[in-house]
Design a protein around this motif. Structure first.
Motif, mmCIF file in Angstrom:
data_model
loop_
_atom_site.group_PDB
_atom_site.id
_atom_site.type_symbol
_atom_site.label_atom_id
_atom_site.label_comp_id
_atom_site.label_asym_id
_atom_site.label_seq_id
_atom_site.Cartn_x
_atom_site.Cartn_y
_atom_site.Cartn_z
ATOM 1 N N GLU A 25 0.828 -1.211 0.000
ATOM 2 C CA GLU A 25 0.000 0.000 0.000
ATOM 3 C C GLU A 25 0.863 1.262 0.000
ATOM 4 O O GLU A 25 0.550 2.242 -0.675
ATOM 5 C CB GLU A 25 -0.955 0.008 1.201
ATOM 6 C CG GLU A 25 -2.115 -0.946 1.046
ATOM 7 C CD GLU A 25 -2.969 -0.652 -0.175
ATOM 8 O OE1 GLU A 25 -3.319 0.518 -0.427
ATOM 9 O OE2 GLU A 25 -3.283 -1.605 -0.913
ATOM 10 N N GLN A 26 1.946 1.245 0.759
ATOM 11 C CA GLN A 26 2.838 2.402 0.800
ATOM 12 C C GLN A 26 3.514 2.620 -0.544
ATOM 13 O O GLN A 26 3.580 3.747 -1.038
ATOM 14 C CB GLN A 26 3.882 2.227 1.903
ATOM 15 C CG GLN A 26 3.284 2.293 3.286
ATOM 16 C CD GLN A 26 4.259 1.872 4.362
ATOM 17 O OE1 GLN A 26 5.305 1.310 4.095
ATOM 18 N NE2 GLN A 26 3.899 2.148 5.600
ATOM 19 N N HIS A 68 -7.047 15.208 -1.726
ATOM 20 C CA HIS A 68 -7.299 13.803 -2.083
ATOM 21 C C HIS A 68 -5.998 12.993 -2.003
ATOM 22 O O HIS A 68 -5.956 11.917 -1.403
ATOM 23 C CB HIS A 68 -7.900 13.715 -3.482
ATOM 24 C CG HIS A 68 -7.908 12.335 -4.061
ATOM 25 N ND1 HIS A 68 -8.793 11.360 -3.648
ATOM 26 C CD2 HIS A 68 -7.116 11.761 -4.997
ATOM 27 C CE1 HIS A 68 -8.548 10.243 -4.319
ATOM 28 N NE2 HIS A 68 -7.535 10.465 -5.145
ATOM 29 N N ARG A 71 -4.856 12.559 1.580
ATOM 30 C CA ARG A 71 -5.651 11.552 2.284
ATOM 31 C C ARG A 71 -5.136 10.148 1.964
ATOM 32 O O ARG A 71 -4.988 9.300 2.856
ATOM 33 C CB ARG A 71 -7.132 11.677 1.921
ATOM 34 C CG ARG A 71 -8.019 10.644 2.626
ATOM 35 C CD ARG A 71 -9.485 10.763 2.244
ATOM 36 N NE ARG A 71 -9.733 10.740 0.820
ATOM 37 C CZ ARG A 71 -9.787 9.638 0.064
ATOM 38 N NH1 ARG A 71 -9.603 8.459 0.622
ATOM 39 N NH2 ARG A 71 -10.026 9.713 -1.224
ATOM 40 N N LEU A 72 -4.819 9.890 0.696
ATOM 41 C CA LEU A 72 -4.304 8.573 0.297
ATOM 42 C C LEU A 72 -2.940 8.302 0.933
ATOM 43 O O LEU A 72 -2.668 7.183 1.378
ATOM 44 C CB LEU A 72 -4.219 8.471 -1.223
ATOM 45 C CG LEU A 72 -5.557 8.495 -1.957
ATOM 46 C CD1 LEU A 72 -5.341 8.508 -3.459
ATOM 47 C CD2 LEU A 72 -6.437 7.329 -1.550
ATOM 48 N N GLN A 74 -1.923 9.580 3.745
ATOM 49 C CA GLN A 74 -2.199 9.383 5.171
ATOM 50 C C GLN A 74 -2.742 7.974 5.412
ATOM 51 O O GLN A 74 -2.307 7.287 6.343
ATOM 52 C CB GLN A 74 -3.195 10.440 5.648
ATOM 53 C CG GLN A 74 -3.433 10.435 7.120
ATOM 54 C CD GLN A 74 -4.444 11.480 7.537
ATOM 55 O OE1 GLN A 74 -4.979 12.224 6.727
ATOM 56 N NE2 GLN A 74 -4.720 11.540 8.819
ATOM 57 N N GLU A 75 -3.649 7.513 4.581
ATOM 58 C CA GLU A 75 -4.211 6.167 4.723
ATOM 59 C C GLU A 75 -3.144 5.088 4.535
ATOM 60 O O GLU A 75 -3.231 4.023 5.134
ATOM 61 C CB GLU A 75 -5.348 5.964 3.720
ATOM 62 C CG GLU A 75 -6.602 6.734 4.068
ATOM 63 C CD GLU A 75 -7.678 6.652 3.004
ATOM 64 O OE1 GLU A 75 -7.447 6.041 1.929
ATOM 65 O OE2 GLU A 75 -8.763 7.216 3.231
ATOM 66 N N ALA A 76 -2.125 5.379 3.720
ATOM 67 C CA ALA A 76 -1.032 4.424 3.499
ATOM 68 C C ALA A 76 -0.028 4.446 4.647
ATOM 69 O O ALA A 76 0.890 3.628 4.682
ATOM 70 C CB ALA A 76 -0.324 4.739 2.184
ATOM 71 N N GLY A 77 -0.207 5.366 5.592
ATOM 72 C CA GLY A 77 0.676 5.430 6.751
ATOM 73 C C GLY A 77 1.962 6.202 6.517
ATOM 74 O O GLY A 77 2.900 6.103 7.303
ATOM 75 N N ASP A 80 1.272 11.989 8.548
ATOM 76 C CA ASP A 80 0.371 12.295 9.659
ATOM 77 C C ASP A 80 -0.285 13.635 9.380
ATOM 78 O O ASP A 80 0.312 14.505 8.729
ATOM 79 C CB ASP A 80 1.141 12.405 10.981
ATOM 80 C CG ASP A 80 1.360 11.069 11.652
ATOM 81 O OD1 ASP A 80 0.515 10.173 11.479
ATOM 82 O OD2 ASP A 80 2.373 10.930 12.345
#
Length: 108
Positions: A25-26, A68, A71-72, A74-77, A80
Motif C-alpha cells: 500500500e505504501q 485527495h 488523504r491517500l 495518510q491512509e497508506a501510513g 500524519d
C-alpha cells in the motif's frame, strides 16, 4: 525475514501477510507522480512538515486534488495530519521516513 538491497540502503521486512500488505500500500501510494512529489516536498521542508496551503501552489493542482492525494498518503501510513485552526499540516510518519530512506529518497 527477507532483505532487499536498493543500492543505497537495505530494507528488511518480515514475511507476515500484514507487513507485506502494508508495504504494498505504501509503495502503491508512492507510485503516483503527484503523491511522490508531495512526499518529497514534505520531506525536504523545515521540520518535515507542510500546510496544505503550501502544497497547493507548489503542485499547481487544486486544493481539493491535493487534499485527495494527502488523504491517500495518510491512509497508506506515510503522512500524519494535524489540524491547526483552519489549516491541516502534514508531516512524515516514522514509517514514511524509514521507507524514503530505504529507497534512497531521504538521506537525513
Amino acid at each position: 525475514m527477507s532483505m532487499y538491497n536498493f543500492g543505497m540502503a537495505t530494507l528488511t521486512i518480515t514475511k507476515s501477510p500484514k507487513s507485506i500488505e502494508a508495504m504494498a500500500e505504501q509503495l502503491k501510494a508512492l507510485g503516483d507522480q503527484t503523491r511522490l512529489e508531495i512526499v518529497m516536498l514534505v520531506a525536504a521542508s523545515e521540520n518535515q512538515e507542510l500546510c496544505v496551503c503550501e502544497l497547493t501552489p507548489s503542485t499547481g493542482l487544486s486544493q481539493g486534488t491535493v487534499s485527495h492525494h494527502l488523504r491517500l498518503l495518510q491512509e497508506a501510513g506515510l503522512l500524519d495530519r494535524e489540524q491547526r485552526g483552519k489549516w491541516a499540516y502534514f508531516s512524515l510518519t516514522l514509517k514514511g521516513n524509514e521507507l524514503l530512506r530505504s529507497l534512497g529518497i531521504l538521506r537525513k
